[in-house]
Design a protein around this motif. Structure first.
Motif: not given
Ligand SMILES: NC(=O)c1ccc[n+]([C@@H]2O[C@H](COP(=O)([O-])OP(=O)(O)OC[C@H]3O[C@@H](n4cnc5c(N)ncnc54)[C@H](OP(=O)(O)O)[C@@H]3O)[C@@H](O)[C@H]2O)c1
Length: 230
Positions: A154-155, A157-163
């Motif tokens: 999930x993380x 693939x999440x475009x909001x998660x940069x790092x």
């Protein structure tokens, strides 16, 4: 004892990465992160059409191919298929995978009313077996490394998660191969690849995922691991 600082971190520049079962969440997530890091990434599938459409959706230059073709074109091949299909797929691709580093992230797990639990694996001798040891037994011509068991798709693939805030535990019997995969893990921002032992110690790493699933359910999280004092 030789520390990591005394050995040079291997270069992973230009490494072509294939992902078997790359149409699933874990495969697409890893594909996305490695493509963002500048790698050529090939998504494999039992159906070339499914792979092409998953790759087109991901963008970032990811290509989709049948599993065997993806394996043939890559230097490092990640197996990201369900445990149920693991043995059959790897035995069928033993020829294509010979001479390559094969990274196994498969967690043999069952689910019932009480949640997730690790499944027993025959391969591995008297101690706990593991999917990675099954891979090593089926692929005598490949260098099998185990890693990415505890990374949340999930993380990834999440475009909001940069790092991403976690360490990836890397296990294997070939030091050059484990160090290369550690370096590869480090291509994901925030992630460190940490050597965590030989393949015979992979059973508990895979089984620990069931505990992480319990943590995630209780705390509504995507929990990862950090190793201290390193
Ligand atoms: N999801 C996560 O957060 C996560 C995290 C860490 C590790 N993992 C591990 O990564 C692996 C993949 O997880 P996932 O959630 O991505 O699984 P998934 O979506 O259920 O499966 C991934 C892909 O594997 C292929 N596949 C399914 N059954 C198969 C079979 N019998 N033989 C060959 N290929 C088959 C399918 O692709 P095609 O139909 O296109 O061939 C499918 O899209 C699992 O072993 C899991 O334990 C997952």
């Amino acid at each position: 004892m030789q520390s990591m600082t005394e050995r040079e971190t291997p270069s992973v520049d230009g490494l072509v990465i294939a992902i078997l079962g790359g149409t699933g969440d874990q495969g697409r997530g890893l594909a996305r992160r490695f493509a963002l890091a500048g790698h050529q990434v090939l998504i494999g599938s039992r159906s070339a059409e499914r792979a092409q459409s998953a790759a087109a959706e991901l963008g970032h230059g990811v290509r989709g191919l049948a599993n065997a073709d993806a394996a043939r074109e890559a230097g490092v091949v990640i197996a990201a298929v369900p445990w149920e299909g693991h043995g059959e797929l790897l035995s069928a691709l033993a020829g294509e995978l010979a001479g390559k580093i094969v990274v196994d992230c498969v967690n043999p797990m069952g689910f019932d009313k009480q949640g997730a639990y690790p499944l027993p694996v025959a391969e591995g001798g008297p101690a706990e077996g593991s999917a990675a040891q099954q891979a090593a037994a089926l692929l005598p011509g490949s260098r099998v490394v185990a890693a990415f068991h505890h990374v949340s798709a999930v993380l990834l693939l999440d475009p909001e998660v940069d790092t991403m805030d976690l360490d990836v535990l890397v296990l294997g019997d070939d030091r050059d191969a484990t160090e290369l995969v550690q370096a590869l893990a480090g291509r994901i921002p925030g992630v460190r690849g940490i050597y965590a032992g030989r393949l015979r110690n992979c059973g508990q790493i895979e089984a620990l995922t069931a505990n992480l699933v319990s943590i995630n359910r209780r705390y509504k999280a995507h929990a990862g691991l950090r190793i201290t004092d390193i």
